[in-house]
Motif scaffolding. Structure first.
Motif, PDB file in Angstrom:
ATOM      1  N   PHE A 163     100.603  46.782  77.021  1.00  0.00           N
ATOM      2  CA  PHE A 163     101.077  47.401  75.793  1.00  0.00           C
ATOM      3  C   PHE A 163     102.555  47.159  75.525  1.00  0.00           C
ATOM      4  O   PHE A 163     103.011  47.360  74.398  1.00  0.00           O
ATOM      5  N   LEU A 164     103.322  46.752  76.518  1.00  0.00           N
ATOM      6  CA  LEU A 164     104.764  46.599  76.328  1.00  0.00           C
ATOM      7  C   LEU A 164     105.111  45.633  75.192  1.00  0.00           C
ATOM      8  O   LEU A 164     105.963  45.956  74.346  1.00  0.00           O
ATOM      9  N   GLU A 167     110.440  51.526  77.696  1.00  0.00           N
ATOM     10  CA  GLU A 167     109.670  52.736  77.968  1.00  0.00           C
ATOM     11  C   GLU A 167     110.218  53.400  79.221  1.00  0.00           C
ATOM     12  O   GLU A 167     110.604  52.715  80.180  1.00  0.00           O
ATOM     13  N   ASP A 168     110.214  54.735  79.253  1.00  0.00           N
ATOM     14  CA  ASP A 168     110.728  55.453  80.422  1.00  0.00           C
ATOM     15  C   ASP A 168     109.965  55.075  81.688  1.00  0.00           C
ATOM     16  O   ASP A 168     110.558  54.859  82.749  1.00  0.00           O
ATOM     17  N   TRP A 169     108.631  54.983  81.570  1.00  0.00           N
ATOM     18  CA  TRP A 169     107.838  54.690  82.758  1.00  0.00           C
ATOM     19  C   TRP A 169     108.165  53.299  83.302  1.00  0.00           C
ATOM     20  O   TRP A 169     108.126  53.068  84.526  1.00  0.00           O
ATOM     21  N   PHE A 170     108.508  52.353  82.396  1.00  0.00           N
ATOM     22  CA  PHE A 170     108.762  50.988  82.840  1.00  0.00           C
ATOM     23  C   PHE A 170     110.081  50.908  83.604  1.00  0.00           C
ATOM     24  O   PHE A 170     110.184  50.195  84.617  1.00  0.00           O
ATOM     25  N   TYR A 171     111.100  51.638  83.146  1.00  0.00           N
ATOM     26  CA  TYR A 171     112.362  51.651  83.889  1.00  0.00           C
ATOM     27  C   TYR A 171     112.197  52.363  85.233  1.00  0.00           C
ATOM     28  O   TYR A 171     112.838  51.990  86.222  1.00  0.00           O
ATOM     29  N   ALA A 227     113.899  40.243  78.107  1.00  0.00           N
ATOM     30  CA  ALA A 227     113.639  41.567  77.540  1.00  0.00           C
ATOM     31  C   ALA A 227     114.475  42.645  78.192  1.00  0.00           C
ATOM     32  O   ALA A 227     114.959  43.560  77.514  1.00  0.00           O
ATOM     33  N   VAL A 228     114.626  42.582  79.509  1.00  0.00           N
ATOM     34  CA  VAL A 228     115.484  43.518  80.243  1.00  0.00           C
ATOM     35  C   VAL A 228     116.410  42.681  81.111  1.00  0.00           C
ATOM     36  O   VAL A 228     115.949  41.988  82.024  1.00  0.00           O
TER      37      VAL A 228
END
Length: 285
Positions: free
Chosen positions: A199-200, A207-211, A271-272
């Motif tokens: 979903f990213l 997203e908080d969960w991804f960090y 992306a990050v």
């Protein structure tokens, strides 16, 4: 399946539309027509399961379709099923009453979802009563035509921007990564992390969960690493991690023969950017 001839894909699409939009009405026809309709639905759903679709929806459809198969047809296809399986069995009055009451309840609760179906501002995945029964469900309101994947990498280098930096990619169990890796069949098992990663690109990578996930990688957290298919650092924490987005597509037969790659990918963006573990971040759990 992606390498099958294009005309076969067109037949497949047409067959799925026929099986899902036309055939279900014949489930209420007299036998043996209803059994034939159920057989078509079961066969097409099994095809979807075999091609790697998220299969719990398909298995539910298969179970429901079997309800339309008559005993004589079931016995003709599977002779080990007795022909007189339900001979002489009477439906209890209490069971008949329960079925009628539930049917009436569902018909009444279907009124608002039915209006929503024909509304110009149709709601998707919405509930219309406090019991959350007879909801509006739409798994995929729109389907993207491009496959964008987030690739998470780590490095042991002190300077993540050094010219000779060496980044290693984490491998997921079900998602594309290594372009030479053969896609695996996981359905009907649900890979939770892979599902979230999908979903990213459709929303945002921030997203908080991804960090939190990136922080756990920087900690070499064992439960988190256990969700992955491959840890390139063998349990050691990297100094930096980053995320890059790639456009993936299946390689053609000619490309596969020439390179051995099953995927062709193009780098889109970082992306990050490289991040280190943030001691001040509060992690859940």
């Amino acid at each position: 399946m992606a390498l099958l001839p294009r005309p076969l894909h067109k037949v497949e699409v047409a067959g799925n539309h026929f099986a899902q939009l036309v055939v279900p009405f014949f489930l209420f026809a007299p036998q043996p027509l209803a059994s034939v309709a159920a057989g078509i639905i079961i066969a097409t759903q099994l095809w979807l399961v075999g091609t790697g679709n998220f299969a719990w929806l398909n298995w539910v459809a298969i179970v429901l379709a079997f309800a339309a198969v008559s005993d004589p047809v079931a016995h003709a296809v599977f002779p080990f099923i007795p022909l007189d399986w339900h001979a002489g069995a009477d439906t209890p009055v209490w069971w008949f009453a329960v079925v009628v009451l539930v049917t009436v309840l569902l018909v009444v609760l279907s009124y608002r979802p039915l209006l929503n179906l024909f509304s110009s501002q149709q709601l998707m995945n919405a509930s219309f009563n406090r019991w959350r029964l007879v909801n509006a469900y739409g798994a995929f309101g729109t389907v993207t035509k491009q496959r964008i994947e987030m690739v998470v990498e780590g490095t042991m280098d002190e300077d993540p921007h050094a010219p000779d930096e060496r980044w290693l990619a984490y491998g997921f169990k079900g998602k594309p990564g290594d372009v030479r890796r053969l896609p695996r069949q996981w359905a009907p098992y649900h890979l939770r992390l892979d599902w979230l990663m999908w979903f990213l690109p459709l929303r945002t990578v921030h997203e908080d969960w991804f960090y939190t996930f990136l922080d756990r990688l920087l900690q070499a957290d064992p439960p988190t690493l256990g969700l992955l298919g491959q840890d390139p650092f063998d349990g050691e924490p990297p100094r930096w991690v980053r995320t890059r987005s790639y456009l993936y597509r299946f390689a053609s037969r000619e490309e596969f023969r020439g390179t051995g790659d099953r995927w062709v990918r193009v780098l889109l963006s970082e992306a990050v950017p490289p991040v280190q573990l943030n001691p001040g971040r509060r992690l859940p759990g």
